[in-house]
Motif scaffolding. Structure first.
Motif: not given
Lengths: 103, 498
Positions: A39, A42-43, A63-64, A67-68, A71, A74, B129, B132, B173-174, B177
Motif C-alpha cells: 500500500l 502505491a502512496n 489527497l489520495f 485517504f489511503s 484506510i 483501518a 479515489l 477506492f 491501489l498501485f 497510482s
C-alpha cells in the motif's frame, strides 16, 4: 535531472518486496506487514507523479495519499482483530495450521 | 455544492447509517436492561425497515451525471443498481443468522448495513479515489461479517478473505497510482478524454490497468483470484455469504463495466479469434475462459454444497466476463442483467442450504437426501434456483445466459464473422458440464429417501428469503424485459451521457 524514474523504481521495489513477503511468509502478521508495504509503495507513486508529473496545480495526489493512509490504518485494525480471533481458536498465527476448511 | 444538496444526494446512505447506529443503540439498551442480547427478529425488522427507507429515499436523489470532478454520481446506472443492491441486501437481512452462531445479532446487522452503505457508494461514483474508499468500506465490513460467528471455521474463512482482499486492494491501489501518473486525473470521464486519439498506452499504464483488473477480479471471484471463495462460502455465516455472493458481486460487475467501458473504451484491444489485440478485452476474455473451466471442473468434485456453490460462483463469473470482454454496451447490459439473476439464484440456493444445515448439522450432499418429503417448499425452491443456475428454460438464468452470449456474439462480429465464438462455445460446453453437479444436488433432494421424514420448521423471514427469489426467477424468466430493459437502457444512457 528528473527524479521520477528513480522514485518509480523505489516504489516498484517496495511493492515487489511486499508481494514477496505475502507469498513466502506463513505468519499472518508478517503477511499483513507485506500488505502495508504494498500500500505504501502505491502512496509513493501518487506523491511522485503529483510532484514531478502534474501539469496543473491540483492536490489529487496528496489527497489520495491521506485517504489511503487512513484506510491502511483501518485495514490493519480489522486485520489484527481477525488474526486475534483466529489465535483464540488455534493458539497460533501460522497459516499452515489453518486447515479446517477443505472440500 | 452546499451541504444540504450533498445530504440529499447521500440520502439513501444516510438512512442506512442512521439505522445502523440506531440498531446498535437499541441493542446496547436492551442488553443492559435485560442482560440478554437483542432478539434476532427485532434486528431483522429494524434493518429491513432501514433498507426499505433507503430505497424510498433513492427517489428523492436528484439526477447528477458524471462530469469534471464530481465525486457523487447519480446517473441512470447508479440509480438502477442502488435499488438492486438494496433489494439483494434486504434479502440477505431476511435470511436469519443461526442463533447458536451469532451471539450479537445487533452488531451483526449493523455491520451488514455498513457494508451495504459501502456498496451503494461504490455504485454511485466515477471518481477513483472515492471508489477506492467506498470499496474498502464495503470490504472491511464484509471481512468482519465473514468471521462473525464464533466458530474456528468462520475465523479461518475470515482471515483468508482478509488476506486475499488486502493483497488485491494493494494491487488495485498501485494500479490506480500508475493510471493517475499517466492521465493526471482520477475521474473516469476525464480519463476517457485523456486517452482519446487512439494512441496506445505506455507500458506502465498498461501494467496499471492490469493491476486494477486483478483487484476487481478478486471481488468477482474470477479464477485465478478465487482462492478465498470456497473457504468463505463454506466457513462463514450464511447471511454474510449471501451478501458476498449476491450484492458484492453485482457491485463488482458494475464497477468493472463502468471502469472499462466508461474510462478505458479506447484501450480495449480485442479478444476476437484471429484478430486478437492486446488490451483489456483480451485479458478479460482469458480470465473468462480460465474461470469457466476452473469453476466448472472443480465444482464436479465437491461434496459440500456450499463449496459447490462457490465454484459455481467462479464459473458464473466466467460467463459474465465473456459478455464484458465483447466490449459492447448491449453485451455489458446483458452481463449486468445476468449478475442480478445469478445473485438471486445463488442467494436462494444458499438460503435452502442454510435451512438444511440448521436441521442436519452439515451441508454435505447427503444432508439433502429426501428433502422433498421433509419440506416440499424447500425442495421446489431449490429446484428453481439450481435450474436457473444451470440455465434451464423457462427460468431467468436461461434467458440471462442466452441474451448474454447472443449479445457477446453480435458485439464481436466483424465482416459477418463473430469473433467471440471460441469463448461463447466454451461457455456453452461448460454450462452443459455444470448441469451435472447441479443435478447431483437435485437428485439427492428428489430421488433419494430420507433417513427420517420429519417436517422442517422454518422462521417466517427465512421462508420469505426463499420464496421471493424463487418467484422473481420465474417471473423474470417469463418476462425478462422487466429487468433487462431498465438495466440495458440505464447503461446505454449512462455511457452516452458522458
Amino acid at each position: 535531472m528528473n527524479p521520477l524514474p528513480l522514485l518509480l523504481t523505489l516504489s516498484s521495489l517496495l511493492f515487489a518486496l511486499g508481494l514477496l513477503a505475502v507469498l513466502t511468509r506463513r505468519n499472518a502478521i508478517l503477511i499483513l506487514v507485506g500488505i502495508e508495504l504494498m500500500l505504501n509503495a502505491a502512496n509513493i507513486n501518487f506523491i511522485a507523479f503529483w510532484r514531478y508529473g502534474s501539469v496543473e496545480f491540483d492536490l489529487t495526489g496528496p489527497l489520495f495519499v491521506m485517504f489511503s493512509i487512513a484506510i491502511a490504518a483501518a485495514e490493519a485494525a480489522v486485520g489484527l482483530a481477525i488474526i486475534l480471533m483466529v489465535f483464540r481458536h488455534t493458539r497460533s498465527t501460522d497459516l499452515n495450521r489453518l486447515d479446517s476448511l477443505h472440500g | 455544492m452546499n451541504y444540504s444538496a450533498l445530504f440529499i444526494q447521500l440520502l439513501p446512505e444516510a438512512v442506512l447509517v442512521i439505522t445502523a447506529l440506531l440498531l446498535l443503540g437499541v441493542a446496547v439498551t436492551i442488553e443492559a436492561r435485560t442482560g440478554r442480547p437483542i432478539p434476532v427478529d427485532l434486528t431483522i425488522v429494524i434493518s429491513s425497515l432501514g433498507i426499505v427507507g433507503a430505497c424510498a429515499a433513492l427517489n428523492f436523489c436528484p439526477a447528477n451525471p458524471a462530469s469534471g470532478t464530481t465525486l457523487l454520481v447519480m446517473d441512470p446506472l447508479a440509480r438502477v443498481f442502488k435499488a438492486i443492491v438494496l433489494g439483494l441486501g434486504l434479502l440477505a437481512v431476511l435470511l436469519p443468522p443461526a442463533r447458536r452462531e451469532i451471539a450479537q445479532p445487533g452488531e451483526f446487522h449493523a455491520l451488514l448495513l455498513f457494508a451495504l452503505t459501502g456498496l451503494l457508494l461504490t455504485v454511485g461514483t466515477t471518481h477513483l479515489l472515492f471508489l477506492f474508499v467506498a470499496l474498502e468500506l464495503a470490504s472491511l465490513s464484509l471481512y468482519l461479517l465473514a468471521g462473525f460467528s464464533r466458530t474456528a471455521k468462520a475465523a479461518e474463512a475470515s482471515l483468508k478473505y482478509f488476506l486475499f482482499g488486502g493483497v488485491s486492494a494493494a494491487f488495485f491501489l498501485f494500479g490506480l497510482s500508475l493510471l493517475y501518473g499517466y492521465c493526471h486525473t482520477l475521474t473516469l470521464p476525464a480519463m476517457a478524454a485523456a486517452l482519446e486519439g487512439g494512441h496506445s498506452l505506455p507500458a506502465f499504464a498498461v501494467v496499471g490497468l492490469v493491476m486494477v483488473v486483478v483487484g476487481l477480479g478478486f471481488k468477482l471471484a474470477a479464477a485465478p483470484f478465487h482462492y478465498w471463495a470456497p473457504d468463505v462460502y463454506q466457513g462463514s455465516p450464511a447471511t454474510s455469504v449471501a451478501l458476498i455472493a449476491a450484492a458484492s458481486k453485482a457491485v463488482g460487475a458494475v464497477v468493472l463495466v463502468r471502469l472499462l467501458l466508461m474510462g478505458f473504451g479506447e484501450a480495449a484491444g480485442s479478444a476476437a479469434w484471429g484478430l486478437m489485440q492486446p488490451g483489456w478485452s483480451l485479458w478479460i476474455g482469458v480470465l473468462a475462459a480460465v474461470s469457466m473451466v476452473f469453476g466448472n471442473v472443480l465444482a464436479l468434485a465437491q461434496t459440500s454444497v456450499r463449496r459447490l456453490l462457490a465454484y459455481s460462483a467462479v464459473a458464473n463469473t466466467g460467463y459474465l466476463l465473456v459478455a464484458i470482454s465483447a466490449n459492447g454496451a448491449v453485451a455489458a447490459g446483458a452481463a449486468l442483467f445476468y449478475v442480478v439473476v445469478y445473485g438471486l439464484a445463488t442467494f436462494g440456493a444458499l438460503a435452502v442450504t442454510a435451512a438444511v444445515e440448521r436441521e442436519r448439522g452439515d451441508d454435505s450432499l447427503g444432508s439433502f437426501a429426501g428433502l422433498v418429503h421433509r419440506s416440499p417448499l424447500q425442495a421446489v425452491a431449490l429446484l428453481i434456483f439450481l435450474s436457473s443456475l444451470a440455465g434451464i428454460p423457462p427460468l431467468a438464468g436461461f434467458v440471462g445466459k442466452f441474451v448474454m452470449f447472443g449479445a457477446a456474439m453480435s458485439a464481436s462480429t466483424t465482416d459477418g464473422i463473430p469473433g467471440l465464438t471460441w469463448l461463447v462455445g466454451l461457455g456453452a460446453v461448460m454450462s452443459a458440464i455444470s448441469l451435472y453437479y447441479y443435478l447431483m444436488v437435485l437428485k439427492q433432494a428428489f430421488v433419494r429417501e430420507a433417513a427420517d421424514a420429519t417436517p422442517v420448521a422454518l422462521s417466517m423471514s427465512h421462508r420469505l428469503a426463499m420464496l421471493i427469489p424463487a418467484l422473481l426467477l420465474v417471473a423474470l424468466g417469463l418476462c425478462p424485459a422487466m429487468l433487462l430493459s431498465p438495466v440495458t437502457q440505464a447503461l446505454l444512457a449512462t455511457l452516452l451521457g458522458r
